[in-house]
Structure formats: C-alpha cells, structure tokens
Write a protein that holds these residues in place. Structure first.
Motif, mmCIF file in Angstrom:
data_model
loop_
_atom_site.group_PDB
_atom_site.id
_atom_site.type_symbol
_atom_site.label_atom_id
_atom_site.label_comp_id
_atom_site.label_asym_id
_atom_site.label_seq_id
_atom_site.Cartn_x
_atom_site.Cartn_y
_atom_site.Cartn_z
ATOM 1 N N SER A 1 0.905 -1.399 -0.037
ATOM 2 C CA SER A 1 -0.046 -0.015 0.087
ATOM 3 C C SER A 1 1.051 1.208 -0.069
ATOM 4 O O SER A 1 0.653 2.058 -0.729
ATOM 5 N N ALA A 2 2.149 1.114 0.823
ATOM 6 C CA ALA A 2 2.919 2.277 0.828
ATOM 7 C C ALA A 2 3.538 2.657 -0.566
ATOM 8 O O ALA A 2 3.978 3.878 -1.033
ATOM 9 N N LEU A 3 3.770 1.497 -1.160
ATOM 10 C CA LEU A 3 4.412 1.590 -2.630
ATOM 11 C C LEU A 3 3.237 2.215 -3.565
ATOM 12 O O LEU A 3 3.581 3.095 -4.359
ATOM 13 N N VAL A 4 2.185 1.977 -3.569
ATOM 14 C CA VAL A 4 0.976 2.507 -4.289
ATOM 15 C C VAL A 4 0.958 4.117 -3.941
ATOM 16 O O VAL A 4 0.706 4.913 -4.945
ATOM 17 N N ALA A 5 0.982 4.440 -2.658
ATOM 18 C CA ALA A 5 0.901 5.936 -2.320
ATOM 19 C C ALA A 5 1.911 6.704 -2.983
ATOM 20 O O ALA A 5 1.918 7.745 -3.364
ATOM 21 N N CYS A 6 3.320 5.914 -2.893
ATOM 22 C CA CYS A 6 4.427 6.451 -3.274
ATOM 23 C C CYS A 6 4.485 7.236 -4.960
ATOM 24 O O CYS A 6 4.461 8.093 -5.186
ATOM 25 N N VAL A 7 3.903 5.995 -5.676
ATOM 26 C CA VAL A 7 3.694 6.144 -7.035
ATOM 27 C C VAL A 7 2.583 7.064 -7.467
ATOM 28 O O VAL A 7 2.659 7.991 -8.408
#
Length: 322
Positions: free
Chosen positions: A290-296
C-alpha cells in the motif's frame, strides 16, 4: 468531533504562517499527538474499563473551549469570502503584535478585492483538472497513510509483544520522526519528502516478514522504523496538501481527504484481526505494498515548497499558465 477540530486548527495555523515556517508549525502541532500516544498507553494500563478511559482522556478538551475565543479568524479566508474589514482588523492586530508596518489600508483592500473578483471565474480549465487530480491522489494517499499509521500503532498482537509497552514505544518513535522532517524537507522539498517517507516505509515493511521468528527484536525494530516513516509521511503530507488546495476550498478539500485517512484507520484493525492468527506476516506485506501505491500516486503532483498559498482556483490555474 476530534477530526474536524484537528483539521480546522491545522488549517488556521498554516494559513497565517510564512512559507518557511509551515513545516515547523506543522511538526509542533503533531508532536503533542506523539506525547499523547505515549500517555494514552499509561492511562489504558491504569484504567482498563474503556468507558472510563474514554471519559478520562476526553475531559482535558474542555480546557480548550475558552481558549478558542482568543484566536482570530484566518485573514486569508476572510478576504476570500468578502469580509475585508474583518480581515484588515486581524492584519492590523498581527502587525501590532509583531511590530511591523503594513501597507496602506487602501492597498490591502485593493488586493482583497482582486482576490474576491477571481472567484467569479469559477472553475477554469486547468484548475478544474488540478482540483480533481489533487482530490483523487490525496484521498487515496490519506487512506493509505491512515491505515499505515494507526495499523502499525495497533499491531502488537501480530508480533506477540506487550500491548501497552508497544503503544508507548510507537508514540515515542514519532517524536524523532517528526523532528528529522525539518532537515529532510529543507533538502528535498515537500513532494519528495512524502515520497521518500512512503518508500522507506514500504521497504522496511516488506523486509520484516523475511526475518526469522527467533529475531523478534529485529522484527520490532523494522516495524518501528515503518511507524517512524509513516509518521513522517502523515506529517509532511498534511503540510503538502494545505499548500496544494486554494483557500476558498481548502477546508472542504482537507475534510474529504481526512475522511480518507479515517477510512484507512477503520480498515486497519479489521485487516489485523483477519490475519493475526494465521498469517501475521501478511499485515506487513499489505501495508508495504500500500505504501508503494501511495508513493507512485504522488508522481503527477507538483512541488509547493516556498510558494505562496493559493487563495482561489484562479491562483491554481496560474500554476499552469505561468
């Protein structure tokens, strides 16, 4: 009523600050949250009946009520809604307290009139697209950061550690996390700081399930680093969105995105309870991805460091037209 009071208080402080002080005041406002988290674990240990605990921790808010009458309204908001004389009065008081000289009243009133006239333009082509983009990205990111922040605070059972000590430690690690934001934002700006915070959170949380069970201390350390970096993301994204959304719709925009964070906080305990017995490692994996999705998701947005807060949608439109 806690989320609205937190939100409006944050907006009010940010709207009266000069650009270089916004991150400082944002950090100062949220450090008190960290101390309260630490204290809450102690109160919860001493008061096990949740109704009495909730009553006890809510009573201090009564102290705030008389203090609210000593605070002026945001002059930015007053200017946008056409209350120019009230805005002028607030500015005069601020100038007196800070021992500075304001431009002549007629010049300030002329600026306020221009700001209000811009509202007539309503949604301009680029500003309409920008508002939709900001709303989508920030609602998603606030949902994720709420899930991360509160989920990692409540994740003691998945690690098999004492709940009260875990919550106290999770509050303690927020303090250095918020302090290090000062140099980080100075070096990288608002947008990259949020992206970096999410990315490090993703890395440590996706690494944690690979740690052997006999190295529980290392697992806890990684989770606490994830909590630290999600704290950095939460604090810096609050400042970032304040600088993205114009004054005329700032309260509505932040209200919607804050609802996203509460949705994430709502999802977190259900997710934890669903996996803690059979797949305790899955919490870290879901939170990390989820943190990767928020990052992108943040990539299409723009940097806001050292810029004046936009007051109207026309100001937002000028970012495109130069």
């Amino acid at each position: 009523m806690h989320p609205p009071s937190l939100l409006i208080g944050f907006i009010l402080v940010q709207e009266i600050m000069e650009p270089k002080m916004r991150i400082v005041t944002g950090i100062m406002q949220f450090i008190s949250w960290s101390f309260a988290t630490m204290l809450y674990s102690g109160w919860a240990y001493l008061i096990r009946e949740w109704r009495w605990l909730q009553t006890f921790v809510s009573l201090p808010t009564l102290i705030m009520i008389p203090l609210l009458f000593t605070i002026d309204e945001s002059p930015r908001w007053l200017a946008v809604v056409g209350q120019h004389q009230r805005a002028l009065k607030v500015l005069r008081r601020a100038a007196k307290l800070n021992k500075v000289t304001l431009p002549p009243d007629q010049d300030l009133l002329a600026i306020m009139k221009i700001i209000q006239e811009q509202l007539v333009n309503a949604l301009l082509p680029h500003s309409g697209h920008k508002i939709r983009l900001i709303t989508f990205v920030m609602t998603l990111d606030f949902c994720i950061v709420g899930m991360l922040f509160f989920g990692l605070t409540m994740g003691a059972n998945t690690l098999g550690v004492n709940l009260f000590i875990y919550v106290a430690i999770s509050g303690a690690v927020e303090i250095p996390a918020r302090i290090i934001l000062l140099p980080i934002t100075k070096w990288f700006g608002r947008k990259r700081t949020v992206i970096i915070s999410y990315f490090i959170t993703a890395v440590v949380l996706l690494t944690q399930p690979c740690i052997p069970e006999d190295l529980k201390v290392l697992s806890i350390v990684l989770i606490m680093i994830g909590k630290m970096m999600s704290t950095c993301a939460f604090t810096s994204i609050d400042v970032y969105i304040t600088e993205l959304i114009p004054t005329e719709v700032r309260s509505q925009g932040l209200g919607l995105t804050m609802a996203g964070s509460r949705l994430g906080a709502f999802i977190a305990p259900f997710l934890i309870s669903a996996v803690e017995e059979t797949y305790p490692w899955l919490m870290s994996v879901v939170f990390g991805l989820s943190a990767l999705v928020a990052c992108v998701a943040l990539i299409p947005l723009w940097e806001t460091e050292n810029i004046c807060l936009p007051d109207t949608l026309a100001d937002l439109d000028s970012l495109h037209t130069g």
